[in-house]
Each structure stands twice: as C-alpha cells, then as structure tokens.
Design a protein around this motif. Structure first.
Motif, PDB file in Angstrom:
ATOM      1  N   ILE A  88       0.928  -1.221  -0.162  1.00 46.25           N
ATOM      2  CA  ILE A  88      -0.068   0.170  -0.115  1.00 46.25           C
ATOM      3  C   ILE A  88       0.815   1.386   0.083  1.00 46.25           C
ATOM      4  N   PRO A  89       1.913   1.538   0.663  1.00 45.28           N
ATOM      5  CA  PRO A  89       2.743   2.631   0.785  1.00 45.28           C
ATOM      6  C   PRO A  89       3.059   3.088  -0.689  1.00 45.28           C
ATOM      7  N   GLY A  90       3.428   1.992  -1.377  1.00 44.15           N
ATOM      8  CA  GLY A  90       4.033   2.228  -2.690  1.00 44.15           C
ATOM      9  C   GLY A  90       3.083   2.663  -3.773  1.00 44.15           C
ATOM     10  N   ILE A  91       1.844   2.004  -3.604  1.00 48.39           N
ATOM     11  CA  ILE A  91       0.395   2.228  -4.225  1.00 48.39           C
ATOM     12  C   ILE A  91       0.243   3.796  -4.033  1.00 48.39           C
ATOM     13  N   ALA A  92       0.120   4.148  -2.965  1.00 48.19           N
ATOM     14  CA  ALA A  92      -0.363   5.416  -2.273  1.00 48.19           C
ATOM     15  C   ALA A  92       0.618   6.461  -3.125  1.00 48.19           C
ATOM     16  N   LEU A  93       2.014   6.202  -2.972  1.00 49.17           N
ATOM     17  CA  LEU A  93       2.710   7.051  -3.830  1.00 49.17           C
ATOM     18  C   LEU A  93       2.573   7.312  -5.202  1.00 49.17           C
ATOM     19  N   TYR A  94       2.241   6.235  -5.779  1.00 44.78           N
ATOM     20  CA  TYR A  94       2.068   5.908  -7.237  1.00 44.78           C
ATOM     21  C   TYR A  94       0.777   6.803  -7.701  1.00 44.78           C
ATOM     22  N   VAL A  95      -0.202   6.796  -6.540  1.00 47.53           N
ATOM     23  CA  VAL A  95      -1.541   7.550  -6.815  1.00 47.53           C
ATOM     24  C   VAL A  95      -1.200   9.053  -6.671  1.00 47.53           C
ATOM     25  N   TRP A  96      -0.260   9.329  -5.777  1.00 46.80           N
ATOM     26  CA  TRP A  96      -0.001  10.793  -5.667  1.00 46.80           C
ATOM     27  C   TRP A  96       0.782  11.405  -6.873  1.00 46.80           C
ATOM     28  N   PHE A  97       1.676  10.501  -7.335  1.00 46.55           N
ATOM     29  CA  PHE A  97       2.580  11.240  -8.469  1.00 46.55           C
ATOM     30  C   PHE A  97       1.742  10.960  -9.802  1.00 46.55           C
ATOM     31  N   PHE A  98       1.148   9.863  -9.985  1.00 44.86           N
ATOM     32  CA  PHE A  98       0.853   9.677 -11.461  1.00 44.86           C
ATOM     33  C   PHE A  98      -0.800   9.515 -11.612  1.00 44.86           C
ATOM     34  N   GLY A  99      -1.524   9.933 -10.515  1.00 43.26           N
ATOM     35  CA  GLY A  99      -2.885  10.174 -10.713  1.00 43.26           C
ATOM     36  C   GLY A  99      -3.668   8.662 -10.410  1.00 43.26           C
ATOM     37  N   LEU A 131       0.678  -3.565 -11.086  1.00 43.89           N
ATOM     38  CA  LEU A 131       1.446  -2.717 -10.911  1.00 43.89           C
ATOM     39  C   LEU A 131       2.824  -2.547 -11.850  1.00 43.89           C
ATOM     40  N   SER A 132       2.824  -3.728 -12.615  1.00 48.27           N
ATOM     41  CA  SER A 132       3.933  -3.545 -13.576  1.00 48.27           C
ATOM     42  C   SER A 132       3.627  -3.170 -15.275  1.00 48.27           C
ATOM     43  N   ILE A 133       2.362  -3.135 -15.324  1.00 47.37           N
ATOM     44  CA  ILE A 133       2.048  -2.674 -16.521  1.00 47.37           C
ATOM     45  C   ILE A 133       1.313  -1.152 -16.701  1.00 47.37           C
ATOM     46  N   PRO A 134       1.381  -0.331 -17.644  1.00 41.94           N
ATOM     47  CA  PRO A 134       0.957   0.975 -17.630  1.00 41.94           C
ATOM     48  C   PRO A 134      -0.285   1.292 -17.100  1.00 41.94           C
ATOM     49  N   PRO A 135      -0.590   2.133 -16.276  1.00 43.07           N
ATOM     50  CA  PRO A 135      -2.018   2.446 -15.591  1.00 43.07           C
ATOM     51  C   PRO A 135      -3.169   2.734 -16.773  1.00 43.07           C
ATOM     52  N   LEU A 136      -2.454   3.220 -17.826  1.00 47.17           N
ATOM     53  CA  LEU A 136      -3.569   3.836 -18.826  1.00 47.17           C
ATOM     54  C   LEU A 136      -3.611   2.623 -20.050  1.00 47.17           C
ATOM     55  N   ALA A 137      -3.062   1.511 -19.818  1.00 51.20           N
ATOM     56  CA  ALA A 137      -3.235   0.333 -20.614  1.00 51.20           C
ATOM     57  C   ALA A 137      -5.023   0.169 -20.768  1.00 51.20           C
ATOM     58  N   PRO A 138      -5.227  -0.264 -21.870  1.00 50.28           N
ATOM     59  CA  PRO A 138      -6.888  -0.595 -22.275  1.00 50.28           C
ATOM     60  C   PRO A 138      -7.023  -1.710 -21.216  1.00 50.28           C
ATOM     61  N   TRP A 139      -8.498  -1.727 -20.979  1.00 53.37           N
ATOM     62  CA  TRP A 139      -9.040  -2.648 -20.209  1.00 53.37           C
ATOM     63  C   TRP A 139      -8.703  -4.264 -20.636  1.00 53.37           C
ATOM     64  N   TRP A 140      -8.804  -4.404 -21.729  1.00 57.57           N
ATOM     65  CA  TRP A 140      -8.559  -5.837 -22.427  1.00 57.57           C
ATOM     66  C   TRP A 140      -7.114  -6.360 -22.270  1.00 57.57           C
ATOM     67  N   LEU A 141      -6.295  -5.398 -22.107  1.00 56.17           N
ATOM     68  CA  LEU A 141      -4.939  -5.749 -21.806  1.00 56.17           C
ATOM     69  C   LEU A 141      -4.586  -6.276 -20.545  1.00 56.17           C
ATOM     70  N   VAL A 142      -5.318  -5.583 -19.356  1.00 55.52           N
ATOM     71  CA  VAL A 142      -5.275  -6.071 -18.191  1.00 55.52           C
ATOM     72  C   VAL A 142      -5.800  -7.335 -17.757  1.00 55.52           C
ATOM     73  N   TRP A 200       9.930   7.871  -6.115  1.00 54.44           N
ATOM     74  CA  TRP A 200       9.440   7.881  -4.707  1.00 54.44           C
ATOM     75  C   TRP A 200       8.450   6.383  -4.932  1.00 54.44           C
ATOM     76  N   VAL A 201       7.859   6.148  -5.570  1.00 51.13           N
ATOM     77  CA  VAL A 201       7.188   4.894  -5.703  1.00 51.13           C
ATOM     78  C   VAL A 201       7.938   3.612  -5.370  1.00 51.13           C
ATOM     79  N   LEU A 207      10.248   0.049  -1.218  1.00 50.11           N
ATOM     80  CA  LEU A 207      11.295  -0.305  -0.235  1.00 50.11           C
ATOM     81  C   LEU A 207      10.716  -0.287   1.266  1.00 50.11           C
ATOM     82  N   LEU A 208       9.972   0.342   1.564  1.00 48.42           N
ATOM     83  CA  LEU A 208       9.460   0.663   2.867  1.00 48.42           C
ATOM     84  C   LEU A 208       8.534  -0.318   3.206  1.00 48.42           C
ATOM     85  N   GLY A 209       7.721  -1.095   2.127  1.00 45.94           N
ATOM     86  CA  GLY A 209       6.631  -2.007   2.295  1.00 45.94           C
ATOM     87  C   GLY A 209       7.387  -3.347   2.599  1.00 45.94           C
TER      88      GLY A 209
END
Lengths: 351, 231, 226
Positions: free
Chosen positions: A27-38, A85-96, A212-213, A218-220
C-alpha cells in the motif's frame, strides 16, 4: 482423488493471512503511485483483481476443486496487484484482463494451482503482454507536474474502457516512455549520461515520481522483513548484485553507464526484490539457494536493462531464474545422513 | 488388402499414432511454420507427398537393398523426392516457397519420414506403405491445420490469409476475417504460442481418449453386471 | 571369407551407385524442366515489389533488366555495390529505383527500396527487410500499416530539411507514440536517398545500363541455386 482433499483445506487459511499482510505492505508504494501519477492505477488494480478472482473461480470449478477456501487465500489477488503494478496504468482494459486471465489460468492452474506453479504467475502475465502488445505497454503516464495536460479520473476511465481521449488531446501529450526506456533511446541517439540526466523526467536518483514509488515499495519490503514474512536473503542478494554490477560498469565508464542507485530506484527493481522474487512457490527452498537465485536475477536484470531489447529486465530475470530453481534446490539441499535420493524426497514432500 | 487393413492404417495415422500429438516426431517444422493455416497446411501436404512417395518407392526395393546400406539409400531417395518438390514449389508457388524457406529442404531430416520407412515400409507391400505414408502425413497435416488455425485466429483474427500464395491472386477472396479490427495477439504467432497451443491440443486429445476409455469401461461393467450399474 | 566380404562390399557399392545415378537423373531432369519457370518466378516477384512503387503508366521497359551498379555511398547507407533500376517511357528515363539501407533501426539495419521520379519526387517507398520489434516498430511494413505511403510525392523542393523528420522532432512525418526510433531511421534514410538522387541525377538518368538481357537471365538462375 477427492479423498485427499482434507489436508489442503486447512492450508489456505494460513496462506490467506500471509498474503493479506503482503498486500498491505504494497500500500505505501501504491499510495505514492497515486500521488504522483493519478488514480488510473487504482482502476487497473481493481480490474485485475476482479479478473483474477473470476478466473480463479472458473479454473477451480473446471478442476473440480472447492472454490471458496482457495478463493479466500488472497494469492490470486497478490498476482493481480503485482501484474497491475507492472503494466502502464493507462493500458486498455482488455490488456489487463488478458494478462491476468493468462497468469491465473495458464501459468498457475494448468501447472496444478497454488503451490505447484514453477513460474511466478504475475511475471508470466507481464511477459505475455510485453511480447504480444509492446505498443500499448509503452504508454506510461507522465508524472504529476511534468506533462502539459493531466487527465482527470473520468477521462482516464474513458480512455481505459473506450480508448477515447478528451477532444484535441493526443496520447503523446499524456504519456511518456519510462525513465529506463528513455535512458536507452537517448543513449542510442546522443549518448552522454550527464546531459540525459538533466532531462525533466529525471529526479534526484532516477525517474521523477517513479523513484518515490520505488521508495514506497522499499518501505513495504522493510515491513515484510521486520515481520519476518520474508527472509533477508533474496532482497539483499538481488539488490546487492544489481548494485555491484551497475557500480562496476559505472566506475569504468560513467558517461555511458548510470549509477547503481538509478538502477535500484528504476523500473521494477524494488518491488521485484521484496515482493516478486520472494514468492515462496516459484523460488528455491534453502537459504543458500535463495542467495544464488536472487543474485542471478540481479545480474540478468542488469544485462537486459543495459544490453537487451526490453526496457526493464526484472520480469525476464525472474522467469529465467525460476527455470533454474529445481537445479539450485538439488545442489543446495542439505545432505541427510543415510539418504541417497535427495531429489525424490523433496518432491514427495512438496506434492 | 482388405478394407479393414486400410481402415486400420488410416485410424493409426490420423488418430491412434498421430505423429504430431502422440508420437511427437518431427515437431521442429511443425512448430516453426504453423503460424497460419496456409503455411501449416502447405508444409503438411509437402511432407505428406514425400512420405507417401518415399514409402511407395522403398517398399518394392526393400529386399534388394543390403541391410548395411539401407539408411543411406533411404535418405538418398527421400532427399531426391524432397528436392523435386522444392523445385516444383520454387517454380509454381514462388511466394509460398519463400515463406516456407528452409523448412522444405529440412523435410529430408524430419525423423517421421525415416521412422515410417523403417517401421512400416521396410516390412510391407508398396500399396500398404504408400497408404501408411499418406495417412501419417495427413494426420500431421490435420494437426498442423488446427494448430495454424488457432494461432492465426488468435494472432491475426483471420483465417486462410496468404492463400493467394498457394492458389494465385484470384483466391484472395477466400481469406476470412474472423474478428474485425483485431489488435493481434502476437504471442500466438511467435514460437511460444506454438508450444502453448500444441500443449493444449495434446491435452485435449488425452482428455478425449481418457473419456472414451472410461465410457468403454463403464459400458463393459454395465453389460457384465447390470445390477452394479443400477446401484 | 575375405572373398565374400569383398563381394558384399562391391555389391553394396554398386547398389548405392545405382541409386545415386538414378537420383541424379531424376533431379537433373526436374531441374531442366523447372529452370525457366523458376527464373521467371524470381523476376516476376522482383517486379511485383517494384511495381508497387513505380506507377504502371510511367514505364514501358523491362525494369528488372535495366540495372545500374551503384558504388557504396554514405547517402545510400551502403557498404557494398548496390543495384539500382531505371524505368523508361518511350526511351526517356522516368523513374529510378534505389535500394538504400537505414543503419540505425532499433534492432539493426532496415533495408528499403525507394523509387524517385526524374523530377526528384518520391514515387514510393517499401521496406524489403528489417528486424524491428514485432507489434512495435513493424508498422513500417505496408502490409501492417499505410504509414510508409506518407513518402509518396515528397521531394527536396516541397519539404525542407527540417520537414524531413518525424513530427515529434519538428518534422512533417507521423510516428506512433512509443515507437519513434524506427520511423526516425526510415525518414532519415529516405531523405538521404532523395539527396543522393539530387546529387547523382544526371548519371542515374542517362548512364548506359551496363547489363544485357542475356546476363540478367543467367543471374536469375544464379539466384535460384543460392
């Protein structure tokens, strides 16, 4: 066969708690992810989780296994989160969806389900996607404050599910190549690290935002170490080897090889060291084996990043070392007095 | 030859001893060119021709060739046949010839050809051998066709693309677009896709065989002890 | 004993010889029967590629046989003599086909074929072979994407040196987000090929073609035996 089920049913409960703690540590990593990348990453994590649970249930049903205890063990969720977490967040839904479904069905259940998969399912999912859809896998979101435009939550939703961007916007304006990828292309074209590092996408150590992500992961990871959910062997050997290899190259030619810290805080190195390589199922069982396994992965990661055709090498390094696990186990298993068949003994215990 | 013998030969080649799914012989070209139906079937048919003709050619001379030199002689005959086919394809299906490339001459080294000659043609009559070669080849072609079809649909969303290479420009209309505006799932086209799909095909075949066996067993026990079946 | 051994060996040798001779006869006759058709197929195939980029109404000669030996040149990216083709209409040179190489693709060289009209305009470009990442850089293939058709009609007069770049670098050519190295390399190579044409225009258009039909006929056969 059904007579042999009972011992398994108690197992998922213990697994469930461990997996839950690992998810918490992300979660810390994800939180920072959201903070920096939306918040787009939250959409893909949700999508991956739902797909993972659905595929898991379907595969369990096809295999005539009890569904609910296995579904509650959270292992499918961990696979889903790591993959998202390892694929681009804007990837189309079918990719995920394709990546997650492949990871759960083919690389986990076709090999016998939880505990029997020789490869890390999330990394198989990633490998399938980067090989099959390399173009979509390059559309990474530009970090907060760097791009000309930033997409709102609903714009992101619109793009992920319908492939539509707000009027007049082009994909180029909201996405960019990863810091590792940019480094590679820039070196290819101009070739001096000092100039490249002055580009706005680079921060203190590595990529703006993404460093930062990585720190969050690393913290987690330190939390996982502190609660003894993982042993120190894999993270230390992995990050150590990556540091030493990168350090040697950097010392020899600082104009063409970036600092070891850049490698630590770029790409999937941190999340890999603590969350991916530490998967107990696809990794070796002995401490010595873990050291060899992780050191090999660190070395291969560096080779692929610097000399290979793919921007990051973490996933392929993990998979390549996964293949070596039976061999590593065979050579690092402590000798038991009076026993000859170490290998067969071990296999019996695992099955 | 009785009708039953012919039937056995074909049952063996197409299903029971299928080269692609059971004997697992000659997989290298099978995996390399099965990225589309047209490529797969073309190589399959070329292999079938070689197998049928080489088996037919070797069966009648089997008693005249000294045992010690039989392998060189067999290989020589296979190589001649393969080269003839290669020339013909080069002349009349040039684009297909370019696509299949090295895998046409490599039919010579495909172990399934020599395996059938050693196992069957060197012990049987010319007619039976020719039929055996043909059945084995067709079994392989069928697997290649399914493999190529699955990989092409998943990889490109089409079927029969490139058919004009084999049948001329006018055949272009035969290409079927299964999924319009498809993104293309490259994994299916690349070598790993061949292994994954072949694995799934073998699993399907095993599953069908197991099911048939179980059914047969159930029927047998049922006919022997009707009470047990009711219980 | 020795005698029977010798006899058996002789028997085997003769047997092998017989099949070798038989095989040679079959092969030579097939070769002779298919030779002409093969040479023709090779030529038609070559022509097919050229015909894609040279409009049919702009020539009436046999392009494949009207070749030019072009010495290695930095502008063509070639390190060995490459072959150019010249199309003529009623004896007047109309289009020249060059085979430049883009040395800086993402994974190695990209081999191109570029047709340039006598007025310096690009008539068409095609990729002959490349090793770019499938699904990423391979949209330069006309079978996958019409991207390569952007070059049609471009020249040094209607495009400045600044224009001969991908849009991302301030030029006029499209590229896909996430895959810019490949199009950059191709745009650069085509630009250089157009410059090469401008520099050697007179030689390319008027130099007597060195090859005779007889020679190229033999070349076709050579091609096949490779």
């Amino acid at each position: 066969m059904s007579a042999f089920f009972s011992p398994f049913i108690s197992k998922p409960e213990g697994v469930s708690l461990i997996m839950l703690k690992v998810l918490l540590a992300l979660i810390p990593g994800i939180a920072l992810y959201v903070w920096f990348f939306g918040s787009a990453i939250l959409i893909s994590i949700t999508l991956a989780s739902l797909t993972a649970l659905g595929t898991e249930a379907l595969m369990l049903k096809l295999r005539n296994r009890p569904i609910s205890p296995f579904l509650k063990d959270n292992s499918a969720l961990l696979t889903a989160w790591l993959l998202a977490l390892s694929i681009p967040p804007l990837a189309p839904w079918w990719l995920v969806v394709v990546g997650t479904a492949f990871a759960i069905s083919i690389s986990k259940h076709l090999y016998g389900g939880l505990g029997n998969n020789p490869f890390n399912p999330a990394m198989i999912g990633y490998a399938v996607l980067i090989i099959s859809f390399p173009l979509q896998m390059t559309h990474w979101i530009t970090p907060h404050g760097l791009g000309q435009v930033e997409l709102g939550f609903f714009d992101q939703l619109d793009y992920i599910f319908r492939g539509i961007l707000p009027d007049g916007l082009k994909l180029d304006a909201v996405t960019m190549a990863t810091p590792l990828d940019t480094l590679k292309t820039q070196l290819h074209m101009y070739g001096n690290i000092n100039e490249i590092m002055n580009l706005p996408i680079y921060g203190h150590l590595a990529g703006q935002g993404s460093e930062w992500v990585a720190t969050g992961f690393l913290l987690g990871g330190l939390y996982l170490l502190a609660t003894r959910l993982i042993s120190w062997h894999i993270p230390v050997a992995y990050l150590g080897t990556l540091f030493i290899t990168a350090g040697l190259f950097h010392l020899a030619d600082p104009a063409h090889y970036v600092t070891p810290l850049f490698h630590w805080f770029s790409g999937a190195a941190m999340i890999g060291a603590f969350f991916i390589l530490t998967d107990p199922v696809s990794g070796p069982t002995t401490h010595k084996g873990k050291l060899i396994f992780a050191a090999g992965a660190g070395f291969i990661t560096y080779l692929i990043r610097v000399f290979g055709g793919f921007p990051d090498g973490m996933a392929f390094a993990t998979l390549l070392m996964n293949i070596c696990v039976p061999l590593i186990d065979a050579y690092t298993q402590p000798k038991v007095f009076g026993k000859k068949g170490r290998l067969s003994d071990k296999n019996g215990g695992q099955a | 030859m009785t009708a039953q013998e012919i039937k056995d030969i074909f049952y063996n080649g197409l299903w029971k001893q299928n080269t692609g799914l059971v004997q697992l012989l000659g997989l290298c070209p099978l995996l390399a060119v099965s990225s589309s139906v047209v490529n797969a079937v073309s190589l399959g048919l070329a292999t079938t021709l070689v197998m049928a003709f080489s088996s037919a050619a070797i069966a009648p001379i089997r008693n005249y060739v000294p045992n010690e030199i039989r392998i060189p002689v067999f290989i020589l005959i296979i190589a001649v046949l393969v080269t003839v086919i290669q020339y013909e394809m080069n002349a009349y299906m040039y684009s297909l010839y370019v696509v299949l490339g090295i895998f046409i001459p490599l039919i010579v080294t495909n172990c399934i050809v020599l395996a059938r000659i050693e196992a069957f043609a060197s012990k049987n009559t010319a007619t039976a051998s020719a039929l055996d070669g043909m059945a084995m080849g067709l079994g392989l072609t069928a697997v290649l066709m399914v493999l190529g079809g699955i990989r092409e649909i998943f990889g490109h969303g089409t079927l029969l693309s490139g058919i004009d290479m084999a049948l001329g420009e006018s055949a272009k209309s035969l290409v079927i677009t299964v999924i319009p505006d498809y993104h293309g799932f490259l994994l299916a086209i690349l070598p790993p896709g061949a292994f994954i799909v072949l694995g799934l095909l073998i699993a399907t075949r095993n599953w069908l065989t197991l099911r048939a066996e179980r059914k047969a067993k159930a029927q047998q026990t049922a006919s022997q002890t009707p009470q047990a079946a009711i219980a | 004993m020795r005698r029977t051994l010798a006899k058996a060996s002789l028997h085997s040798a003769l047997n092998l010889l017989f099949f070798a001779v038989l095989g040679t006869i079959v092969l030579s006759s097939t070769y002779l029967l298919t030779r002409d058709t093969i040479a023709q197929s090779v030529e038609t195939e070559k022509l097919k590629l050229i015909a894609q980029i040279v409009p049919q109404d702009s020539y009436d000669n046999n392009i494949v046989q009207s070749t030019l030996d072009l010495p290695p040149d930095e502008l063509l990216g070639t390190e060995e003599t490459s072959i150019g083709y010249r199309a003529t209409l009623k004896g007047e040179p109309s289009v020249v086909v060059l085979q430049p190489v883009a040395p800086d693709g993402y994974s190695g060289k990209i081999f191109l074929i570029v047709a340039i009209r006598s007025n310096g305009e690009v008539s068409g470009v095609r990729v002959v072979s490349h090793h770019e990442t499938p699904g990423l850089g391979d949209y330069i293939e006309v079978a996958k994407n019409p991207w390569i058709k952007q070059f049609d009609g471009q020249s040094l007069t209607n495009h400045t040196a600044q224009d001969w770049q991908v849009k991302k670098d301030g030029g006029k050519f499209d590229s896909m987000a996430g895959a810019t190295i490949t199009p950059r390399a191709v745009v650069k190579a085509v630009h250089k090929a157009v410059q090469y044409f401008a520099k050697h225009r007179d030689q390319l258009l008027t130099q007597a073609p060195p090859s005779s039909p007889d020679k190229s006929g033999r070349e076709g056969v050579k091609e096949k035996t490779k």
